[in-house]
Write a protein that holds these residues in place. Structure first.
Motif, PDB file in Angstrom:
ATOM      1  N   LEU A   1       0.770  -1.027  -0.026  1.00 34.01           N
ATOM      2  CA  LEU A   1       0.029   0.294   0.039  1.00 34.01           C
ATOM      3  C   LEU A   1       0.839   1.144   0.243  1.00 34.01           C
TER       4      LEU A   1
ATOM      5  N   PRO B   1      -3.988   5.549  -3.057  1.00 32.84           N
ATOM      6  CA  PRO B   1      -4.710   5.231  -2.676  1.00 32.84           C
ATOM      7  C   PRO B   1      -5.398   4.896  -3.570  1.00 32.84           C
TER       8      PRO B   1
ATOM      9  N   SER C   1      -5.626  -0.261  -7.360  1.00 33.82           N
ATOM     10  CA  SER C   1      -5.589   0.290  -6.469  1.00 33.82           C
ATOM     11  C   SER C   1      -6.353  -0.417  -5.635  1.00 33.82           C
TER      12      SER C   1
ATOM     13  N   LEU D   1      -4.876  -3.055  -2.146  1.00 33.90           N
ATOM     14  CA  LEU D   1      -6.141  -2.611  -1.083  1.00 33.90           C
ATOM     15  C   LEU D   1      -5.957  -4.329  -0.595  1.00 33.90           C
TER      16      LEU D   1
ATOM     17  N   SER E   1      -3.294  -6.469   0.960  1.00 34.71           N
ATOM     18  CA  SER E   1      -2.954  -5.201   1.939  1.00 34.71           C
ATOM     19  C   SER E   1      -3.581  -6.675   3.455  1.00 34.71           C
TER      20      SER E   1
ATOM     21  N   LEU F   1      -5.283   9.744   7.082  1.00 36.03           N
ATOM     22  CA  LEU F   1      -4.711   9.025   5.953  1.00 36.03           C
ATOM     23  C   LEU F   1      -5.179   7.639   5.280  1.00 36.03           C
ATOM     24  N   TYR F   2      -4.219   7.625   4.350  1.00 32.75           N
ATOM     25  CA  TYR F   2      -4.567   6.251   2.969  1.00 32.75           C
ATOM     26  C   TYR F   2      -6.073   7.160   2.231  1.00 32.75           C
ATOM     27  N   THR F   3      -6.667   6.926   1.951  1.00 33.33           N
ATOM     28  CA  THR F   3      -8.316   7.681   0.887  1.00 33.33           C
ATOM     29  C   THR F   3      -7.761   9.322   1.438  1.00 33.33           C
TER      30      THR F   3
ATOM     31  N   SER G   1      -7.356  13.053  -2.238  1.00 34.82           N
ATOM     32  CA  SER G   1      -6.420  11.946  -1.898  1.00 34.82           C
ATOM     33  C   SER G   1      -6.337  10.762  -3.943  1.00 34.82           C
TER      34      SER G   1
ATOM     35  N   HIS H   1      -1.205  10.785   0.142  1.00 36.18           N
ATOM     36  CA  HIS H   1      -0.052   9.212   0.810  1.00 36.18           C
ATOM     37  C   HIS H   1       0.955   8.810  -0.081  1.00 36.18           C
ATOM     38  N   PRO H   2       2.470   8.244   1.385  1.00 36.38           N
ATOM     39  CA  PRO H   2       1.162   7.680   2.433  1.00 36.38           C
ATOM     40  C   PRO H   2       1.938   8.104   3.385  1.00 36.38           C
TER      41      PRO H   2
END
Length: 582
Positions: free
Chosen positions: A180, A185, A206, A210, A213, A533-535, A543, A560-561
């Motif tokens: 990731l 993201p 993406s 995800l 992960s 974070l992320y999205t 994002s 991100h990240p």
């Protein structure tokens, strides 16, 4: 900014033969006439991510210009000689989260990057002996698994056994989610029902990353969920029973964040700091020869070698927007430079709220941007000393001889997790901690190029210090009062430390903001909380490194990240921009 320089007047007498070391191997243009009137892309800010962006764009055949407001490149990854003869990694201070693929892609070793791997990694001395037999004086952890077991067994034999399982659990989770870090993201607006088929199709890579992960073992799924949502203390209490082990591990969960180990979600920051890799060794950290500015220098060398232009002392005052498209920038002296794309390495606040003309963004986007948290607990104190610290817990065998614990991150005031929480509570009351959490590193223990022979650089990453004090402001008096508090604590662990000080550089949150442009003094370009974070980094609608203004991209750690993962936002933003520039 305050610089206290004890004994500086006698420095040349103390070290008459030491030759001053230059900060950079290559200089950059400050001459306005060297600037062209138009480029394919302009990068605002020569921090490490901005330089990575420039290097990838220039290697792809675009004509790139990097504009840095300070006199030196690097942003927070910078080396500066504040005290004559001593080279401070003035903001960031250790290396691990620079992604291996970026090192390879940009040939950073060819361009001068040299890293000294640290082992051991962590050292926690005790003021009073403790442990099972009442005689343990410290906890030293590194890459030697058997030695780790021996060290932890001083305090708990059960914890010594559990530590191996704990590390394996973290390694499995990191292996699962690490991809990731290297992918964009999922951009939520493009997976909603209202999105077009083409927009939905663009999110497949993406979404695949995800889904991949998710940890493969059922117990790891539960542990991962807990790491993302629970307080660090709850996690560590399930695994371990002894201090200072829990406190030592808990420091990673709060580093750079205005949170306590008892804050829900603090476990994620712990995970964030064990994701690193150097020289193919997972979890390894190191010191960069010449200081952290050498990282930025190597990236800049790559970029300029391929034709990019880098200008220092060239502050940008605004981004030019025409017909909802970014068309270049205006410098503080009024000079206009046109470009097809503008990529900002500044924080989201500076990029979207300060540099853009008012009203450029939709009101809902602007409202979300204004809600981003930039709270910071950090005061960085860079110290020049004329001799190696001598810890009571593990006295130096010979004067000036570097011992294994000198190479590690040295945790002070970390005998118990409650001490960290108490420091956090002080900051919440608007005062600096009277018993701050201190992380000391001594990069000169491995790198001989940053201090005169026999002398050393001690870098102190301390918290908790609020941006705004309840009573008064950060001024010379309060800066030095806090620094003296820190030094008194160090003295209790290593007598003679204060007498060894040649000079110090004290950077509170407002100083970090003013000098490095880090909003709120936050080293991550925005808090690393779950809602950012992320999205949702920096906000959901931005994002994907883009914004509603065509041709404007965010390439700094606010994307991100996030902060700490060096180079990835810069690389990903460059790749997104390249698709649009075709």
């Amino acid at each position: 900014m305050t610089i206290s320089l004890n004994m500086i007047v006698n420095f040349r007498k103390l070290f008459p033969s030491f030759r001053k070391i230059s900060q950079c191997s290559r200089t950059f243009s400050n001459v306005k006439n060297d600037l062209k009137t138009e480029y394919d892309a302009i990068v605002v800010g020569a921090g490490h991510n901005g330089l990575v962006t420039a290097a990838y764009l220039q290697k792809s055949g675009k004509n790139v210009c990097v504009l840095e407001r300070r006199h030196v490149i690097g942003g927070a990854a910078v080396t500066e000689e504040i005290v004559p003869g001593f080279k401070f990694s003035r903001a960031s201070y250790v290396l691990s989260l620079l992604r291996p693929q970026i090192i390879t892609d940009l040939e950073l070793k060819k361009y001068g990057l040299k890293v000294y791997l640290r082992d051991p990694n962590s050292y926690t001395p005790l003021i009073k002996p403790g442990g099972l037999d009442g005689k343990a004086r410290s906890l030293l952890l590194g890459r030697d698994g058997e030695e780790n077991v021996r060290q932890i067994a001083q305090f708990s034999k059960k914890d010594a056994e559990m530590f191996v399982k704990y590390e394996h659990m973290l390694e499995r989770i990191v292996a699962a989610i690490e991809p990731l870090l290297d992918s964009n993201p999922v951009y939520l607006p493009h997976v909603l029902a209202s999105a077009t088929f083409k927009e939905k199709l663009s999110q497949l890579p993406s979404l695949k990353s995800l889904l991949q992960s998710v940890p493969s073992e059922e117990n790891d799924v539960s542990a991962f969920t807990e790491l993302m949502t629970a307080p660090t203390t709850k996690i560590l209490d399930k695994w371990f029973e002894s201090e200072p082990l829990k406190a030592t591990l808990a420091t990673d969960s709060v580093i750079g964040a205005m949170i306590s180990p008892k804050t829900p979600g603090s476990g994620y920051v712990l995970l964030h700091h064990v994701m690193g890799e150097l020289e193919g060794i997972k979890g390894a950290w190191g010191y960069v020869e010449g200081g952290m500015g050498s990282v930025s220098q190597a990236i800049a060398n790559c970029a300029t070698d391929h034709g990019a232009s880098v200008f220092t002392n060239t502050p940008v005052s605004s981004i030019i927007v025409e017909n909802n498209e970014a068309r270049g920038v205006v410098l503080e002296d009024g000079t206009e430079i046109k470009a097809k794309a503008v990529l900002s390495n500044a924080t989201p606040k500076v990029t979207f709220l300060d540099l853009l003309p008012q009203g450029s963004l939709p009101q809902d986007v602007e409202l979300d941007l204004r809600s981003i948290s930039y709270e910071s607990p950090v005061t960085k104190i860079n110290v020049a000393v004329k001799e190696l610290p001598n810890f009571l817990a593990d006295p130096n065998k010979q004067k000036g001889e570097v011992m294994p614990h000198h190479r590690a991150t040295i945790h002070l005031n970390c005998e118990h997790s409650d001490l960290i929480h108490d420091g956090y509570l002080d900051a919440q009351r608007g005062t600096f901690s009277k018993s701050p959490m201190i992380e000391m590193v001594i990069p000169s223990s491995l790198d001989p190029t940053i201090a005169p022979p026999g002398s050393h650089v001690c870098l102190l990453f301390t918290q908790y210090t609020p941006y705004q004090l309840r009573d008064g402001q950060w001024d010379d008096a309060t800066r030095n009062l806090y620094a003296d508090t820190v030094f008194d604590i160090i003295e209790s662990y290593a007598p003679g430390f204060k007498d060894s000080v040649v000079g110090r550089d004290i950077l509170t949150p407002p100083d970090i903001e003013k000098i490095f442009g880090l909003t709120g003094g936050n080293i991550f370009h925005g808090s690393m909380s779950l809602d950012q974070l992320y999205t949702s980094r920096p906000i959901t609608k931005l994002s994907n490194y883009k914004c509603p203004i065509k041709g404007l991209y965010l390439c700094g750690s606010g994307a991100h990240p996030g902060g700490g993962v060096m180079g990835v936002p810069g690389r990903q933003a460059a790749q997104v921009a390249l698709k649009d520039l075709k």
